[in-house]
Design a protein around this motif. Structure first.
Motif, PDB file in Angstrom:
ATOM      1  N   TRP A   4       0.823  -1.202   0.000  1.00  0.00           N
ATOM      2  CA  TRP A   4       0.000   0.000   0.000  1.00  0.00           C
ATOM      3  C   TRP A   4       0.859   1.255   0.000  1.00  0.00           C
ATOM      4  CZ3 TRP A   4       1.281   2.707   4.281  1.00  0.00           C
ATOM      5  CH2 TRP A   4       1.772   1.977   5.372  1.00  0.00           C
ATOM      6  N   CYS A   5       0.195   2.353  -0.292  1.00  0.00           N
ATOM      7  CA  CYS A   5       0.860   3.653  -0.428  1.00  0.00           C
ATOM      8  C   CYS A   5      -0.015   4.705   0.241  1.00  0.00           C
ATOM      9  CB  CYS A   5       1.034   3.943  -1.919  1.00  0.00           C
ATOM     10  SG  CYS A   5       1.610   5.591  -2.340  1.00  0.00           S
ATOM     11  N   ARG A   6       0.612   5.599   0.993  1.00  0.00           N
ATOM     12  CA  ARG A   6      -0.088   6.725   1.611  1.00  0.00           C
ATOM     13  C   ARG A   6       0.456   8.028   1.036  1.00  0.00           C
ATOM     14  NH1 ARG A   6       0.999   6.321   7.836  1.00  0.00           N
ATOM     15  NH2 ARG A   6      -0.402   8.095   7.945  1.00  0.00           N
ATOM     16  N   CYS A   7      -0.410   9.014   0.893  1.00  0.00           N
ATOM     17  CA  CYS A   7      -0.036  10.330   0.392  1.00  0.00           C
ATOM     18  C   CYS A   7      -0.545  11.368   1.392  1.00  0.00           C
ATOM     19  CB  CYS A   7      -0.694  10.616  -0.950  1.00  0.00           C
ATOM     20  SG  CYS A   7      -0.583   9.280  -2.156  1.00  0.00           S
ATOM     21  N   ALA A   8       0.272  12.394   1.666  1.00  0.00           N
ATOM     22  CA  ALA A   8      -0.154  13.388   2.641  1.00  0.00           C
ATOM     23  C   ALA A   8       0.552  14.715   2.412  1.00  0.00           C
ATOM     24  CB  ALA A   8       0.126  12.890   4.052  1.00  0.00           C
ATOM     25  N   LEU A   9      -0.054  15.766   2.966  1.00  0.00           N
ATOM     26  CA  LEU A   9       0.533  17.099   2.973  1.00  0.00           C
ATOM     27  C   LEU A   9       1.031  17.409   4.372  1.00  0.00           C
ATOM     28  CD1 LEU A   9      -2.133  19.091   0.911  1.00  0.00           C
ATOM     29  CD2 LEU A   9       0.101  18.246   0.132  1.00  0.00           C
ATOM     30  N   PHE A  10       2.190  18.054   4.448  1.00  0.00           N
ATOM     31  CA  PHE A  10       2.792  18.424   5.722  1.00  0.00           C
ATOM     32  C   PHE A  10       3.154  19.903   5.720  1.00  0.00           C
ATOM     33  CE2 PHE A  10       3.455  13.924   5.623  1.00  0.00           C
ATOM     34  CZ  PHE A  10       3.538  13.494   6.937  1.00  0.00           C
ATOM     35  N   GLN A  50       5.783   4.249  -8.671  1.00  0.00           N
ATOM     36  CA  GLN A  50       4.341   4.070  -8.801  1.00  0.00           C
ATOM     37  C   GLN A  50       3.617   4.826  -7.683  1.00  0.00           C
ATOM     38  OE1 GLN A  50       2.935   0.054  -8.094  1.00  0.00           O
ATOM     39  NE2 GLN A  50       1.232   0.325  -9.509  1.00  0.00           N
ATOM     40  N   CYS A  51       4.088   4.679  -6.469  1.00  0.00           N
ATOM     41  CA  CYS A  51       3.480   5.354  -5.331  1.00  0.00           C
ATOM     42  C   CYS A  51       3.646   6.871  -5.459  1.00  0.00           C
ATOM     43  CB  CYS A  51       4.117   4.850  -4.040  1.00  0.00           C
ATOM     44  SG  CYS A  51       3.449   5.577  -2.526  1.00  0.00           S
ATOM     45  N   LYS A  52       4.850   7.311  -5.755  1.00  0.00           N
ATOM     46  CA  LYS A  52       5.145   8.744  -5.868  1.00  0.00           C
ATOM     47  C   LYS A  52       4.276   9.400  -6.934  1.00  0.00           C
ATOM     48  CE  LYS A  52       8.923  11.894  -7.008  1.00  0.00           C
ATOM     49  NZ  LYS A  52      10.371  11.980  -7.295  1.00  0.00           N
ATOM     50  N   TRP A  53       4.188   8.814  -8.132  1.00  0.00           N
ATOM     51  CA  TRP A  53       3.426   9.428  -9.215  1.00  0.00           C
ATOM     52  C   TRP A  53       1.931   9.389  -8.951  1.00  0.00           C
ATOM     53  CZ3 TRP A  53       6.223  12.739 -11.197  1.00  0.00           C
ATOM     54  CH2 TRP A  53       7.565  12.511 -11.457  1.00  0.00           C
ATOM     55  N   HIS A  54       1.465   8.342  -8.284  1.00  0.00           N
ATOM     56  CA  HIS A  54       0.049   8.287  -7.913  1.00  0.00           C
ATOM     57  C   HIS A  54      -0.261   9.454  -6.961  1.00  0.00           C
ATOM     58  CE1 HIS A  54      -3.875   6.814  -6.794  1.00  0.00           C
ATOM     59  NE2 HIS A  54      -3.513   7.012  -5.541  1.00  0.00           N
ATOM     60  N   CYS A  55       0.615   9.663  -5.986  1.00  0.00           N
ATOM     61  CA  CYS A  55       0.395  10.745  -5.019  1.00  0.00           C
ATOM     62  C   CYS A  55       0.443  12.110  -5.698  1.00  0.00           C
ATOM     63  CB  CYS A  55       1.434  10.680  -3.902  1.00  0.00           C
ATOM     64  SG  CYS A  55       1.164   9.308  -2.762  1.00  0.00           S
ATOM     65  N   ALA A  93       4.381  17.943  -0.057  1.00  0.00           N
ATOM     66  CA  ALA A  93       3.702  16.665  -0.302  1.00  0.00           C
ATOM     67  C   ALA A  93       4.690  15.511  -0.135  1.00  0.00           C
ATOM     68  CB  ALA A  93       3.108  16.647  -1.697  1.00  0.00           C
ATOM     69  N   TYR A  94       4.244  14.463   0.555  1.00  0.00           N
ATOM     70  CA  TYR A  94       5.065  13.283   0.817  1.00  0.00           C
ATOM     71  C   TYR A  94       4.270  12.017   0.528  1.00  0.00           C
ATOM     72  CZ  TYR A  94       8.482  16.145   3.309  1.00  0.00           C
ATOM     73  OH  TYR A  94       9.445  17.065   3.625  1.00  0.00           O
ATOM     74  N   TYR A  95       4.991  10.921   0.376  1.00  0.00           N
ATOM     75  CA  TYR A  95       4.355   9.610   0.244  1.00  0.00           C
ATOM     76  C   TYR A  95       5.080   8.618   1.151  1.00  0.00           C
ATOM     77  CZ  TYR A  95       8.227   8.167  -2.828  1.00  0.00           C
ATOM     78  OH  TYR A  95       9.461   7.870  -3.342  1.00  0.00           O
ATOM     79  N   GLU A  96       4.360   7.572   1.541  1.00  0.00           N
ATOM     80  CA  GLU A  96       4.903   6.503   2.387  1.00  0.00           C
ATOM     81  C   GLU A  96       4.452   5.179   1.803  1.00  0.00           C
ATOM     82  OE1 GLU A  96       4.457   4.830   6.928  1.00  0.00           O
ATOM     83  OE2 GLU A  96       2.754   5.714   5.899  1.00  0.00           O
TER      84      GLU A  96
END
Length: 139
Positions: A24-30, A56-61, A106-109
């Motif tokens: 899974w992938c998480r996207c968030a603003l900090f 894949q995760c980065k571009w989705h976010c 913007a970050y992803y995990e």
């Protein structure tokens, strides 16, 4: 006895690996300050093909965050408020009353790993005064 213990340990390890959830992938603003980082917005988790799919995760976010924030425009209107107003209200609900001249990042995990920077920043600096999104005045 040692053989039995090794066999049980191996079976438990295999069971643990098989019991792990899908990647899974998480996207968030900090928002950052000199002393802290605050998560101010998080998208729903998304599935990815594997836990090595950083691109894949980065571009989705990046795609999702740009769509939801009109390319990281804090003055864009979303659900009758600006993107910045949603962020200021979230900060205020966590007892952060003032933010002055701070960019939103913007970050992803992925799969429980560290948060990684997407390369996206807000178009404008964020200024909040007791939960209200304000225009920033540079000094």
């Amino acid at each position: 006895m040692k053989t039995l213990l090794l066999t049980l340990t191996a079976l438990v390890a295999v069971g643990f690996i098989n019991a792990q959830s899908e990647p899974w992938c998480r996207c968030a603003l900090f928002v950052s300050s000199s002393y802290a980082e605050w998560m101010v917005f998080e998208l729903p988790e998304v599935n990815i093909t594997d836990c090595n799919s950083h691109d894949q995760c980065k571009w989705h976010c990046i795609r999702e965050l740009n769509e939801m924030t009109n390319d990281m425009d804090l003055w864009s209107t979303v659900s009758n408020d600006t993107v910045g107003q949603h962020i200021c209200q979230d900060l205020y609900s966590h007892f952060i009353f003032f933010i002055h001249n701070s960019y939103v990042h913007a970050y992803y995990e992925m799969c429980g790993g560290p948060w990684e920077y997407t390369g996206l920043d807000s178009q404008q600096m964020l200024c909040c005064d007791r939960g209200e999104h304000k225009h920033c005045i540079s000094k």
